[in-house]
Design a protein around this motif. Structure first.
Motif, PDB file in Angstrom:
ATOM      1  N   GLY A 107       0.665  -1.140   0.039  1.00 35.43           N
ATOM      2  CA  GLY A 107      -0.006  -0.050   0.194  1.00 35.43           C
ATOM      3  C   GLY A 107       0.969   1.188   0.179  1.00 35.43           C
ATOM      4  O   GLY A 107       0.368   2.268   0.520  1.00 35.43           O
ATOM      5  N   ASP A 108       2.129   1.169  -0.276  1.00 35.75           N
ATOM      6  CA  ASP A 108       2.990   2.503  -0.360  1.00 35.75           C
ATOM      7  C   ASP A 108       3.933   2.450  -1.204  1.00 35.75           C
ATOM      8  O   ASP A 108       4.395   1.129  -1.760  1.00 35.75           O
ATOM      9  CB  ASP A 108       3.537   2.676   0.990  1.00 35.75           C
ATOM     10  N   ARG A 109       4.500   3.303  -1.938  1.00 38.81           N
ATOM     11  CA  ARG A 109       5.588   3.074  -2.828  1.00 38.81           C
ATOM     12  C   ARG A 109       7.068   3.235  -2.258  1.00 38.81           C
ATOM     13  O   ARG A 109       7.420   3.738  -1.044  1.00 38.81           O
ATOM     14  CB  ARG A 109       5.593   4.508  -3.841  1.00 38.81           C
ATOM     15  N   ALA A 110       7.804   2.344  -2.805  1.00 37.85           N
ATOM     16  CA  ALA A 110       9.339   2.081  -2.147  1.00 37.85           C
ATOM     17  C   ALA A 110      10.107   3.291  -2.838  1.00 37.85           C
ATOM     18  O   ALA A 110      11.292   3.252  -2.168  1.00 37.85           O
ATOM     19  CB  ALA A 110       9.618   0.667  -2.440  1.00 37.85           C
ATOM     20  N   LEU A 111       9.897   3.834  -3.680  1.00 41.63           N
ATOM     21  CA  LEU A 111      10.755   4.748  -4.456  1.00 41.63           C
ATOM     22  C   LEU A 111      10.502   6.179  -3.514  1.00 41.63           C
ATOM     23  O   LEU A 111       9.562   6.702  -3.261  1.00 41.63           O
ATOM     24  CB  LEU A 111      10.334   5.109  -5.807  1.00 41.63           C
ATOM     25  N   GLN A 112      11.673   6.684  -3.320  1.00 39.87           N
ATOM     26  CA  GLN A 112      11.844   8.046  -2.557  1.00 39.87           C
ATOM     27  C   GLN A 112      12.435   9.145  -3.443  1.00 39.87           C
ATOM     28  O   GLN A 112      13.309   8.884  -4.406  1.00 39.87           O
ATOM     29  CB  GLN A 112      12.540   8.290  -1.176  1.00 39.87           C
ATOM     30  N   TYR A 151       9.467 -13.787  -7.355  1.00 38.91           N
ATOM     31  CA  TYR A 151      10.434 -13.130  -7.028  1.00 38.91           C
ATOM     32  C   TYR A 151      10.824 -12.367  -8.411  1.00 38.91           C
ATOM     33  O   TYR A 151      11.146 -12.739  -9.245  1.00 38.91           O
ATOM     34  CB  TYR A 151      11.640 -13.596  -6.308  1.00 38.91           C
ATOM     35  N   LEU A 152      10.777 -10.918  -8.311  1.00 45.09           N
ATOM     36  CA  LEU A 152      11.225  -9.900  -9.503  1.00 45.09           C
ATOM     37  C   LEU A 152      12.949  -9.760  -9.261  1.00 45.09           C
ATOM     38  O   LEU A 152      13.263  -9.108  -8.339  1.00 45.09           O
ATOM     39  CB  LEU A 152      10.386  -8.653  -9.344  1.00 45.09           C
ATOM     40  N   TYR A 153      13.582 -10.355 -10.257  1.00 49.60           N
ATOM     41  CA  TYR A 153      14.847 -10.190 -10.341  1.00 49.60           C
ATOM     42  C   TYR A 153      15.474  -8.854 -10.792  1.00 49.60           C
ATOM     43  O   TYR A 153      15.124  -8.441 -11.762  1.00 49.60           O
ATOM     44  CB  TYR A 153      15.445 -11.278 -11.192  1.00 49.60           C
ATOM     45  N   CYS A 154      16.200  -8.129  -9.944  1.00 49.80           N
ATOM     46  CA  CYS A 154      16.596  -6.860 -10.108  1.00 49.80           C
ATOM     47  C   CYS A 154      18.030  -6.693 -10.452  1.00 49.80           C
ATOM     48  O   CYS A 154      18.506  -5.512 -10.509  1.00 49.80           O
ATOM     49  CB  CYS A 154      16.107  -5.833  -9.009  1.00 49.80           C
ATOM     50  N   SER A 200       8.438  -0.316 -17.357  1.00 56.44           N
ATOM     51  CA  SER A 200       9.156  -1.645 -17.006  1.00 56.44           C
ATOM     52  C   SER A 200       8.464  -2.195 -15.561  1.00 56.44           C
ATOM     53  O   SER A 200       8.043  -1.363 -14.838  1.00 56.44           O
ATOM     54  CB  SER A 200      10.722  -1.412 -16.801  1.00 56.44           C
ATOM     55  N   ALA A 201       8.754  -3.486 -15.444  1.00 54.49           N
ATOM     56  CA  ALA A 201       8.096  -4.067 -14.123  1.00 54.49           C
ATOM     57  C   ALA A 201       8.625  -3.525 -13.107  1.00 54.49           C
ATOM     58  O   ALA A 201       8.148  -3.119 -12.017  1.00 54.49           O
ATOM     59  CB  ALA A 201       8.337  -5.420 -14.364  1.00 54.49           C
ATOM     60  N   TYR A 202      10.265  -3.511 -13.200  1.00 53.14           N
ATOM     61  CA  TYR A 202      10.712  -2.803 -12.048  1.00 53.14           C
ATOM     62  C   TYR A 202      10.470  -1.568 -11.769  1.00 53.14           C
ATOM     63  O   TYR A 202      10.056  -0.989 -10.453  1.00 53.14           O
ATOM     64  CB  TYR A 202      12.302  -2.870 -12.357  1.00 53.14           C
ATOM     65  N   SER A 203      10.313  -0.439 -12.270  1.00 58.36           N
ATOM     66  CA  SER A 203      10.145   0.841 -12.179  1.00 58.36           C
ATOM     67  C   SER A 203       8.497   1.168 -11.790  1.00 58.36           C
ATOM     68  O   SER A 203       8.284   2.125 -10.930  1.00 58.36           O
ATOM     69  CB  SER A 203      10.354   1.757 -13.467  1.00 58.36           C
ATOM     70  N   THR A 204       7.910   0.205 -12.082  1.00 54.44           N
ATOM     71  CA  THR A 204       6.558   0.237 -11.857  1.00 54.44           C
ATOM     72  C   THR A 204       6.062  -0.349 -10.430  1.00 54.44           C
ATOM     73  O   THR A 204       5.305   0.186  -9.751  1.00 54.44           O
ATOM     74  CB  THR A 204       5.626  -0.529 -13.029  1.00 54.44           C
ATOM     75  N   ALA A 205       6.922  -1.437 -10.147  1.00 57.46           N
ATOM     76  CA  ALA A 205       6.596  -1.960  -9.091  1.00 57.46           C
ATOM     77  C   ALA A 205       7.271  -0.996  -7.644  1.00 57.46           C
ATOM     78  O   ALA A 205       6.584  -0.963  -6.830  1.00 57.46           O
ATOM     79  CB  ALA A 205       7.559  -3.427  -8.812  1.00 57.46           C
ATOM     80  N   ILE A 206       8.514  -0.404  -8.028  1.00 49.33           N
ATOM     81  CA  ILE A 206       8.891   0.511  -6.922  1.00 49.33           C
ATOM     82  C   ILE A 206       7.991   1.565  -6.584  1.00 49.33           C
ATOM     83  O   ILE A 206       8.206   2.382  -5.814  1.00 49.33           O
ATOM     84  CB  ILE A 206      10.329   0.767  -7.099  1.00 49.33           C
ATOM     85  N   ARG A 207       7.350   2.095  -7.668  1.00 54.47           N
ATOM     86  CA  ARG A 207       6.159   3.009  -7.565  1.00 54.47           C
ATOM     87  C   ARG A 207       4.906   2.704  -6.699  1.00 54.47           C
ATOM     88  O   ARG A 207       4.279   3.628  -6.810  1.00 54.47           O
ATOM     89  CB  ARG A 207       6.277   3.801  -8.952  1.00 54.47           C
ATOM     90  N   GLY A 208       4.810   1.537  -6.494  1.00 51.63           N
ATOM     91  CA  GLY A 208       3.666   0.983  -5.791  1.00 51.63           C
ATOM     92  C   GLY A 208       2.521   0.434  -6.696  1.00 51.63           C
ATOM     93  O   GLY A 208       1.713   0.111  -6.048  1.00 51.63           O
ATOM     94  N   ASP A 209       2.436   0.671  -8.093  1.00 51.15           N
ATOM     95  CA  ASP A 209       1.648   0.007  -8.765  1.00 51.15           C
ATOM     96  C   ASP A 209       1.919  -1.535  -9.193  1.00 51.15           C
ATOM     97  O   ASP A 209       2.360  -1.976 -10.334  1.00 51.15           O
ATOM     98  CB  ASP A 209       1.676   0.742 -10.196  1.00 51.15           C
ATOM     99  N   TYR A 210       1.458  -2.251  -8.224  1.00 51.90           N
ATOM    100  CA  TYR A 210       1.901  -3.892  -8.209  1.00 51.90           C
ATOM    101  C   TYR A 210       1.093  -4.628  -9.348  1.00 51.90           C
ATOM    102  O   TYR A 210       1.443  -5.518  -9.881  1.00 51.90           O
ATOM    103  CB  TYR A 210       1.769  -4.412  -6.761  1.00 51.90           C
ATOM    104  N   ALA A 211      -0.119  -4.059  -9.641  1.00 54.07           N
ATOM    105  CA  ALA A 211      -1.044  -4.685 -10.550  1.00 54.07           C
ATOM    106  C   ALA A 211      -0.414  -4.631 -11.883  1.00 54.07           C
ATOM    107  O   ALA A 211      -0.348  -5.698 -12.593  1.00 54.07           O
ATOM    108  CB  ALA A 211      -2.602  -4.285 -10.478  1.00 54.07           C
TER     109      ALA A 211
END
Length: 342
Positions: free
Chosen positions: A203-208, A280-283, A322-333
């Motif tokens: 429920g939150d974004r990991a990107l600061q 798991y998403l490989y980064c 990209s999946a990575y940039s989208t995931a760290i912004r909190g848009d997991y779907a």
């Protein structure tokens, strides 16, 4: 005769004397004594008897005494527990060849807690018979194979069911063995790599926007792993039980400071919250930047070495995402959908 004895005792004593006289006439001497001696010598001596002097043997037969003593000293062996026998085996092996005691202990099935040494890096010892242990600490990680999953999910075979972390470990294992690892830890140490498993916040974004300060009190939710610099850097916190001299942390720090390009491959895997937590998403690989002992647990800053490849557009419909940039912004779907297409 026995003074003050009853009539029955007097009669019994007379019979004993008469029987002894009859045995003497037939040439039989001390039959009962010979029987006692044979039974005593036939018994297996107890542990206390072996350690003490042979006083329990009849003194009127010196030959029997010598024979019994020699039998006890040569044929009887004190019982030894399995734990003590394994310790002696490990000690003999260490004298023959100077191996890391943790490796020798694993080869002989001894718990490593009993054989801790001052050796901080198992790679400094000789690589002998390491294939006997299936621990990831003594196995190589296939970094090139993992690069095929960069920016996408590491597949979970049907046979593993919901074992998400084991799917990553087995996909990375270069040897044809079933690797052993700590399923409850967010760090997995290999012979040539260290894997970091990070859970993205729910429920939150990991990107600061900016680099988090020390300590990270502005978040108001404790020490969490966050990304900054448009996602090119990550703040990662070690485990609370790990101090700066912990062997795994020393690998992350010392290897990087000495060589620049570390021999230890630091690999990052991110897991999204439910209901998108089945893979798991490989980064990609990480590069050590700095660390700080001002926080507990210890705080590390890493740079994503494969950041340029991670943010490349991967959407088939032409959307620059990209999946990575989208995931760290909190848009997991959306991140789930993009990662599943890789």
């Amino acid at each position: 005769m026995i003074s003050g004895a009853s009539a029955y005792e007097l009669q019994r004593q007379q019979r004993i004397e008469r029987n002894k006289e009859l045995l003497h006439q037939f040439g039989i001497h001390d039959l009962g004594l010979q029987r006692v001696r044979s039974v005593t010598l036939a018994k297996r001596p107890c542990k206390a008897a072996c350690e003490a002097s042979p006083s329990h043997v009849l003194e009127d037969n010196p030959e029997a005494n010598a024979e019994s003593t020699e039998t006890r000293n040569t044929s009887f062996t004190l019982r030894r527990s399995t734990r003590l026998r394994e310790r002696e085996l490990v000690a003999c092996t260490n004298q023959e060849q100077p191996l890391n005691s943790r490796i020798v202990a694993r080869l002989h099935g001894v718990r490593c807690k009993r054989l801790r040494t001052s050796v901080s890096d198992p790679r400094e010892t000789a690589s002998v018979s390491l294939s006997a242990s299936n621990s990831t600490k003594y196995l190589n990680c296939d970094v090139d194979k993992l690069s095929t999953y960069l920016g996408g999910f590491v597949p979970v075979p049907p046979r593993l069911g919901g074992q998400v972390k084991r799917s990553v470990i087995e996909a990375a294992c270069a040897a044809a063995v079933r690797p052993v690892f700590n399923r409850m830890s967010g760090i997995c140490e290999w012979w040539n790599a260290v894997m970091l498993f990070v859970n993205l916040p729910a429920g939150d974004r990991a990107l600061q926007n900016d680099k988090p300060s020390i300590p990270n009190a502005s978040l108001g939710r404790g020490y969490v792993n966050v990304f900054y610099g448009s996602g090119e850097y990550i703040v990662w916190y070690a485990q609370r039980t790990q101090d700066p001299e912990h062997p795994t942390l020393r690998r992350l720090i010392v290897d990087s400071e000495r060589r620049g390009a570390s021999e230890t491959n630091i690999l990052l895997f991110c897991r999204m919250p439910k209901p998108y937590d089945s893979h798991y998403l490989y980064c990609g690989r990480l590069r050590y930047v700095e660390h700080s002992n001002k926080t507990h647990p210890i705080r590390f800053n890493f740079q994503l070495m494969d950041f340029a490849s991670l943010i490349e557009p991967k959407s088939s419909c032409g959307t620059p995402a990209s999946a990575y940039s989208t995931a760290i912004r909190g848009d997991y779907a959306a991140a789930w959908e993009l990662a599943s297409r890789r």
